[in-house]
Design an enzyme around this catalytic site. Structure first.
Site, PDB file in Angstrom:
ATOM      1  N   HIS A   1      33.903 -15.523   5.199  1.00  0.00           N
ATOM      2  CA  HIS A   1      33.763 -14.064   5.292  1.00  0.00           C
ATOM      3  C   HIS A   1      34.290 -13.308   4.072  1.00  0.00           C
ATOM      4  O   HIS A   1      33.970 -12.122   3.903  1.00  0.00           O
ATOM      5  CB  HIS A   1      34.497 -13.529   6.526  1.00  0.00           C
ATOM      6  CG  HIS A   1      33.930 -13.995   7.828  1.00  0.00           C
ATOM      7  ND1 HIS A   1      32.602 -13.834   8.161  1.00  0.00           N
ATOM      8  CD2 HIS A   1      34.521 -14.621   8.889  1.00  0.00           C
ATOM      9  CE1 HIS A   1      32.398 -14.341   9.369  1.00  0.00           C
ATOM     10  NE2 HIS A   1      33.543 -14.819   9.823  1.00  0.00           N
TER      11      HIS A   1
ATOM     12  N   ASP B   1      29.173 -22.064  12.325  1.00  0.00           N
ATOM     13  CA  ASP B   1      30.263 -21.271  12.885  1.00  0.00           C
ATOM     14  C   ASP B   1      29.691 -20.221  13.830  1.00  0.00           C
ATOM     15  O   ASP B   1      28.565 -19.746  13.642  1.00  0.00           O
ATOM     16  CB  ASP B   1      31.000 -20.589  11.729  1.00  0.00           C
ATOM     17  CG  ASP B   1      32.336 -19.998  12.098  1.00  0.00           C
ATOM     18  OD1 ASP B   1      32.346 -18.952  12.775  1.00  0.00           O
ATOM     19  OD2 ASP B   1      33.371 -20.537  11.678  1.00  0.00           O
TER      20      ASP B   1
END
Length: 377
Positions: A132, A167
């Site tokens: 991220h 994920d």
């Protein structure tokens, strides 16, 4: 051929805090369980230590200004614009030596990529997968985007790279890093952004300019389960990879899609996770695996042990050594079998109908562009 394991235990002195869901001790338990199964002492395994990424490597993706803010915050100094850089938030706390933490994770993943360049068939950096982090800010428990840096290392060596992210959360930072290029194909399979952080990763995000068609997203509804993952692998992930014809595969193996995770609701089983990893192995290309999210520590440790065993072409028994169970219990981690039960909640018709619609859209948009780029009609 050699396989490379990046030993994450130098990170065990760092701590996101008792209230934070990211538990660093999972990495120590992982190495211990792999060791109990004899996966670390094999003649074909190189175990390498972490090393800090250099600034000239980190700026392949991050700005110098952000790296300096992270460095200063790491010393305990107040940085006036630290919140603009995503630092000091509940998600991305500034703990002692956080800069060193981030650069060690990044250096490990870069070195794993370098191992592939130098001839390793497979490499695993379990501390990595912090997907991220953005060029100028920390985000979603991620301070430096090691995955983007590892892929860039491969790209600079002339490799065409496919990145597959399973994920539960969209791999937004890695997608952004390569959104305008066609020598990296990014594929993210995740819980829909309508229901979970970071609120992105929809099927119309297929890349821009020269990279149009080289970003693929499969947002899944909550409760997706094994059936939705198996279908996504069969009808999206594997066909896209075969069209792209990569020189190297990078996978982000976050375990927060598994049943029981605290921050997502995708209900994948450990059997389903193992099948996915086996599909990646079956592609037969040099393969770098990264860790990622996962907030049920028992799931993390078991899944990544299965992943490393799969990378070594080992099939492990379900029985976990009793002394490891005691070790895990000292951290409050309760596990029984390695894989757990085969029975999983059924996938609802609503989830499968939405997935079918997503696949149709991708076949109309990204897939024709991928095929055209390879001269396939």
């Amino acid at each position: 051929m050699k396989k490379t394991f990046v030993d994450p235990r130098a990170l065990l002195r760092f701590d996101f805090g008792d209230a934070h869901p990211f538990k660093v001790y999972r990495l120590g338990l992982l190495v211990d369980l792999c060791g109990h199964y004899g996966l670390m002492e094999r003649a074909d395994v190189d175990v390498i230590p972490l090393r800090e990424a250099r600034e000239e490597e980190a700026i392949w993706f991050h700005s110098r200004g952000y790296l300096e803010a992270l460095r200063l915050a790491s010393t305990g100094m107040w940085v006036p614009n630290q919140f603009a850089h995503g630092l000091g938030t509940a998600d991305n706390p500034v703990f002692p030596d956080v800069f060193e933490w981030a650069m060690l994770v990044a250096g490990g993943s870069i070195d794993a990529a370098d191992a592939l360049v130098r001839g390793s068939a497979r490499a695993f950096s379990p501390a990595g997968g912090l997907h991220h982090a953005m060029p100028t800010r920390a985000s979603g428990f991620c301070h430096v985007n090691d995955g983007a840096l590892a892929i860039e290392r491969l790209r600079r060596a002339g490799k065409r790279v496919v990145y597959v992210d399973i994920d539960a959360h969209h791999g937004d930072g890695v997608q952004q890093a390569f959104y305008n290029t066609r020598d990296v194909l990014t594929i993210s399979v995740h819980q829909t952004g309508y229901t979970i952080f970071p609120g992105t990763g929809f099927e119309d995000e297929i890349g821009l300019e020269d990279g149009r068609g080289f970003s693929i997203n499969v947002p899944l509804l909550p409760g997706a389960g094994d059936r939705a993952y198996d279908q996504t692998l069969d009808e999206v992930v594997i066909p896209a990879i075969e069209l792209f014809q990569p020189d190297a595969l990078v996978t982000q193996l976050g375990t927060d899609a598994l049943i029981g995770d605290l921050l997502a609701n995708l209900r994948m089983s450990l059997h389903g996770f193992e099948r996915a990893v086996e599909r990646f192995r079956g592609l037969g290309v040099p393969w770098l695996a990264l860790g990622g999210g996962g907030y049920d520590v028992g799931n993390v440790v078991r899944a990544w042990t299965l992943a490393w065993a799969t990378m070594l072409d080992e099939k492990l028994p379900d029985e976990i050594p009793s002394f490891f169970l005691t070790q895990a219990a000292a951290h409050g981690v309760t596990v029984s079998q390695l894989r757990g039960p085969r029975e999983v909640p059924p996938t609802s018709d609503r989830v499968l109908e939405a997935l079918d619609d997503t696949i149709r859209k991708l076949r109309d948009t990204a897939f024709p562009l991928l095929a055209e780029s390879r001269g396939v009609s």
